[in-house]
Design a protein around this motif. Structure first.
Motif, PDB file in Angstrom:
ATOM      1  N   SER A 103       0.816  -1.212   0.000  1.00 31.79           N
ATOM      2  CA  SER A 103       0.000   0.000   0.000  1.00 31.79           C
ATOM      3  C   SER A 103       0.852   1.266   0.000  1.00 31.79           C
ATOM      4  O   SER A 103       1.684   1.465   0.886  1.00 31.79           O
ATOM      5  CB  SER A 103      -0.915   0.016   1.227  1.00 31.79           C
ATOM      6  OG  SER A 103      -1.828  -1.058   1.181  1.00 31.79           O
ATOM      7  N   TYR A 104       0.615   2.105  -0.985  1.00 34.25           N
ATOM      8  CA  TYR A 104       1.241   3.420  -1.045  1.00 34.25           C
ATOM      9  C   TYR A 104       0.227   4.423  -0.513  1.00 34.25           C
ATOM     10  O   TYR A 104      -0.561   5.014  -1.252  1.00 34.25           O
ATOM     11  CB  TYR A 104       1.648   3.753  -2.482  1.00 34.25           C
ATOM     12  CG  TYR A 104       2.703   2.816  -3.023  1.00 34.25           C
ATOM     13  CD1 TYR A 104       4.040   3.196  -3.048  1.00 34.25           C
ATOM     14  CD2 TYR A 104       2.366   1.554  -3.468  1.00 34.25           C
ATOM     15  CE1 TYR A 104       5.016   2.333  -3.531  1.00 34.25           C
ATOM     16  CE2 TYR A 104       3.330   0.681  -3.948  1.00 34.25           C
ATOM     17  CZ  TYR A 104       4.650   1.069  -3.976  1.00 34.25           C
ATOM     18  OH  TYR A 104       5.602   0.204  -4.450  1.00 34.25           O
ATOM     19  N   GLN A 105       0.228   4.586   0.790  1.00 35.66           N
ATOM     20  CA  GLN A 105      -0.715   5.482   1.444  1.00 35.66           C
ATOM     21  C   GLN A 105      -0.317   5.631   2.905  1.00 35.66           C
ATOM     22  O   GLN A 105       0.471   4.851   3.434  1.00 35.66           O
ATOM     23  CB  GLN A 105      -2.145   4.936   1.370  1.00 35.66           C
ATOM     24  CG  GLN A 105      -2.339   3.601   2.078  1.00 35.66           C
ATOM     25  CD  GLN A 105      -3.782   3.166   2.139  1.00 35.66           C
ATOM     26  OE1 GLN A 105      -4.527   3.575   3.031  1.00 35.66           O
ATOM     27  NE2 GLN A 105      -4.181   2.352   1.180  1.00 35.66           N
ATOM     28  N   THR A 106      -0.885   6.630   3.544  1.00 39.41           N
ATOM     29  CA  THR A 106      -0.762   6.794   4.986  1.00 39.41           C
ATOM     30  C   THR A 106      -2.160   6.713   5.574  1.00 39.41           C
ATOM     31  O   THR A 106      -3.033   7.516   5.252  1.00 39.41           O
ATOM     32  CB  THR A 106      -0.127   8.153   5.345  1.00 39.41           C
ATOM     33  OG1 THR A 106       1.192   8.204   4.779  1.00 39.41           O
ATOM     34  CG2 THR A 106      -0.038   8.326   6.848  1.00 39.41           C
ATOM     35  N   ASN A 107      -2.384   5.679   6.393  1.00 37.68           N
ATOM     36  CA  ASN A 107      -3.692   5.434   6.988  1.00 37.68           C
ATOM     37  C   ASN A 107      -3.480   4.958   8.410  1.00 37.68           C
ATOM     38  O   ASN A 107      -3.156   3.789   8.649  1.00 37.68           O
ATOM     39  CB  ASN A 107      -4.460   4.390   6.161  1.00 37.68           C
ATOM     40  CG  ASN A 107      -5.894   4.196   6.636  1.00 37.68           C
ATOM     41  OD1 ASN A 107      -6.180   4.260   7.829  1.00 37.68           O
ATOM     42  ND2 ASN A 107      -6.793   3.940   5.695  1.00 37.68           N
ATOM     43  N   ASP A 144      -3.103   5.035  -3.183  1.00 34.00           N
ATOM     44  CA  ASP A 144      -4.124   5.970  -2.739  1.00 34.00           C
ATOM     45  C   ASP A 144      -4.169   7.129  -3.741  1.00 34.00           C
ATOM     46  O   ASP A 144      -3.193   7.871  -3.887  1.00 34.00           O
ATOM     47  CB  ASP A 144      -3.783   6.484  -1.343  1.00 34.00           C
ATOM     48  CG  ASP A 144      -4.850   7.415  -0.769  1.00 34.00           C
ATOM     49  OD1 ASP A 144      -5.607   8.015  -1.558  1.00 34.00           O
ATOM     50  OD2 ASP A 144      -4.909   7.543   0.460  1.00 34.00           O
ATOM     51  N   ASP A 147      -3.133  10.819  -2.479  1.00 33.30           N
ATOM     52  CA  ASP A 147      -1.935  11.007  -1.666  1.00 33.30           C
ATOM     53  C   ASP A 147      -0.764  11.367  -2.576  1.00 33.30           C
ATOM     54  O   ASP A 147      -0.209  10.514  -3.272  1.00 33.30           O
ATOM     55  CB  ASP A 147      -1.641   9.724  -0.886  1.00 33.30           C
ATOM     56  CG  ASP A 147      -0.555   9.902   0.167  1.00 33.30           C
ATOM     57  OD1 ASP A 147       0.380  10.685  -0.086  1.00 33.30           O
ATOM     58  OD2 ASP A 147      -0.643   9.254   1.219  1.00 33.30           O
ATOM     59  N   ALA A 150       2.481   9.497  -1.873  1.00 26.75           N
ATOM     60  CA  ALA A 150       2.400   8.104  -2.300  1.00 26.75           C
ATOM     61  C   ALA A 150       2.650   7.977  -3.797  1.00 26.75           C
ATOM     62  O   ALA A 150       3.347   7.061  -4.250  1.00 26.75           O
ATOM     63  CB  ALA A 150       1.037   7.537  -1.935  1.00 26.75           C
ATOM     64  N   ASP A 175      -9.498   4.756  -4.272  1.00 25.04           N
ATOM     65  CA  ASP A 175      -9.941   5.986  -3.618  1.00 25.04           C
ATOM     66  C   ASP A 175     -10.920   5.581  -2.520  1.00 25.04           C
ATOM     67  O   ASP A 175     -12.089   5.316  -2.786  1.00 25.04           O
ATOM     68  CB  ASP A 175     -10.618   6.904  -4.637  1.00 25.04           C
ATOM     69  CG  ASP A 175     -10.939   8.275  -4.051  1.00 25.04           C
ATOM     70  OD1 ASP A 175     -10.922   8.401  -2.817  1.00 25.04           O
ATOM     71  OD2 ASP A 175     -11.208   9.208  -4.831  1.00 25.04           O
ATOM     72  N   THR A 225      -3.030  11.773 -10.344  1.00 23.67           N
ATOM     73  CA  THR A 225      -2.748  10.352 -10.179  1.00 23.67           C
ATOM     74  C   THR A 225      -3.279   9.547 -11.356  1.00 23.67           C
ATOM     75  O   THR A 225      -2.567   8.718 -11.936  1.00 23.67           O
ATOM     76  CB  THR A 225      -3.380   9.838  -8.871  1.00 23.67           C
ATOM     77  OG1 THR A 225      -2.762  10.491  -7.761  1.00 23.67           O
ATOM     78  CG2 THR A 225      -3.214   8.337  -8.732  1.00 23.67           C
TER      79      THR A 225
END
Length: 407
Positions: A103-107, A144, A147, A150, A175, A225
């Protein structure tokens, strides 16, 4: 030349189940599949005693490596250990090709950071290159859409030399902001957030409203993106998956942007639009076993009944793949070969892999033997093509006969 022979199996072929079958694998490839003719079975054949013989399972989307690394909120294992530990679990479930969702995201709610994901991705790559892996490790890049950091990291990752040059890397465009996609029904999402974050539904509702406001401020990043992914997909440098598509209009948008696969469409309308566009449709095996979506979206069984599903993936629980195939066959939704195809040949086609997923000559000798029924299946052995190329047989083959007989 290395050679394996398996006899007296119930071989699940693409179009039928062949009782009392014999299969030969040489140098990692299936070379023969046919009846086990009395008096003509080679002496070295391993007698499977009526166990089902299937192609190895292909899982196109699994998040479970994250849980393997961090099974409790205060416990985190090294990434390399998590990959090796998880590898053993999924092999025992009959999975021979695994696309780990990186996962390329911050959650914060899901304990996802870009740094953590990159660490897991590195561990997957190193295990795949080690020459000792028990499965074929691959990656599904989950991006994401909103992001910016990301996207920058993914751009750098995709610019690196390919790890497996046989197919373009898989990228899932996602998304997950509320009010759309998987969380179109805000009343359901409010309950999910309250449970995940251990807060009241009122507090969860307030957080959701804030996320919706934040979403409206990041539309430009979403467009950036999708533009990048579209360029990469149309140039053949990635295989783009559209995640949680909710409508025919949204499907048309992502299709125009280069998406080749509809992953977990949330409505019958979206799945029908994907099928009409010639896009493979991926649904969740946990959804099949649970009898519905945990997010209040369309039932995977309903999609299968409508002929709209090409591939089941585990999403977050790899043991559901084989169980879901049995479930669909047992309840008469699909014949067993077609149900098995959703987690083998159909999944391989989704990933663009034409060399595996079926018990036919010329395919990789990724094989599993299974005993049991709809209530409980046991994978008695798993054989990876790379193992069947080895000059010496893996130790596991020494107890195949007894293990299959025990079922």
């Amino acid at each position: 030349m290395s050679r394996y022979v398996f006899s007296h199996a119930r071989a699940v072929l693409p179009d039928r189940v062949l009782d009392d079958a014999l299969l030969v694998a040489e140098d990692g490839l299936i070379t023969e599949v046919g009846p086990a003719t009395p008096g003509q079975v080679p002496a070295e054949a391993v007698d499977l005693r009526g166990a089902l013989l299937l192609p190895g399972i292909v899982d196109t989307h699994s998040d479970a490596l994250e849980k393997e690394q961090r099974p409790r909120p205060t416990v985190r294992f090294p990434a390399a250990f998590a990959v090796a530990s998880y590898e053993g679990r999924v092999r025992a479930a009959g999975v021979t090709t695994m696309f780990h969702a990186i996962s390329y995201q911050t959650n914060e709610a899901k304990d996802r950071t870009i740094e953590r994901s990159l660490g897991l991705g590195t561990a997957v790559r190193e295990r795949a290159a080690s020459g000792t892996a028990l499965i074929d490790h691959r990656k599904l890049h989950r991006l994401d859409a909103r992001d910016a950091a990301a996207l920058d990291v993914l751009m750098d990752t995709l610019a690196e030399p390919a790890e497996a040059g046989d197919v373009p890397p898989l990228v899932s465009y996602e998304d997950h902001t509320p009010g759309q996609g998987q969380f179109s029904d805000l009343s359901v999402f409010r309950k999910v957030v309250a449970e995940q974050e251990k807060i009241s539904e009122e507090a969860a509702g307030a957080r959701i409203e804030q996320r919706i406001a934040d979403r409206d401020r990041t539309i430009a990043q979403r467009e950036r993106t999708l533009a990048f992914l579209g360029r990469e997909a149309k140039a053949g440098r990635i295989r783009l998956l559209a995640h949680d598509v909710v409508s025919a209009a949204e499907l048309a948008e992502v299709r125009e942007s280069g998406a080749a696969v509809a992953e977990f469409p949330t409505t019958l309308e979206a799945a029908r639009a994907a099928k009409a566009a010639g896009m493979p449709v991926v649904a969740g095996a946990p959804n099949v076993l649970r009898g519905g979506s945990h997010s209040g979206n369309v039932s995977a069984v309903d999609l299968v009944c409508a002929g709209l599903v090409d591939n089941l993936s585990s999403d977050y629980m790899p043991t559901t793949l084989l169980a879901a195939a049995y479930h669909l066959a047992h309840h008469g939704v699909l014949p067993l070969p077609a149900a098995v195809g959703l987690v083998t040949s159909g999944a391989a086609r989704t990933a663009g892999l034409g060399d595996r997923g079926a018990l036919v000559p010329g395919q990789r000798a990724d094989l599993i033997a299974v005993t049991g029924d709809v209530h409980q299946q046991t994978v008695r052995f798993t054989l990876l093509a790379e193992e069947s190329r080895a000059a010496e047989r893996p130790p596991v083959t020494g107890y195949l006969t007894a293990a299959a007989d025990a079922g």
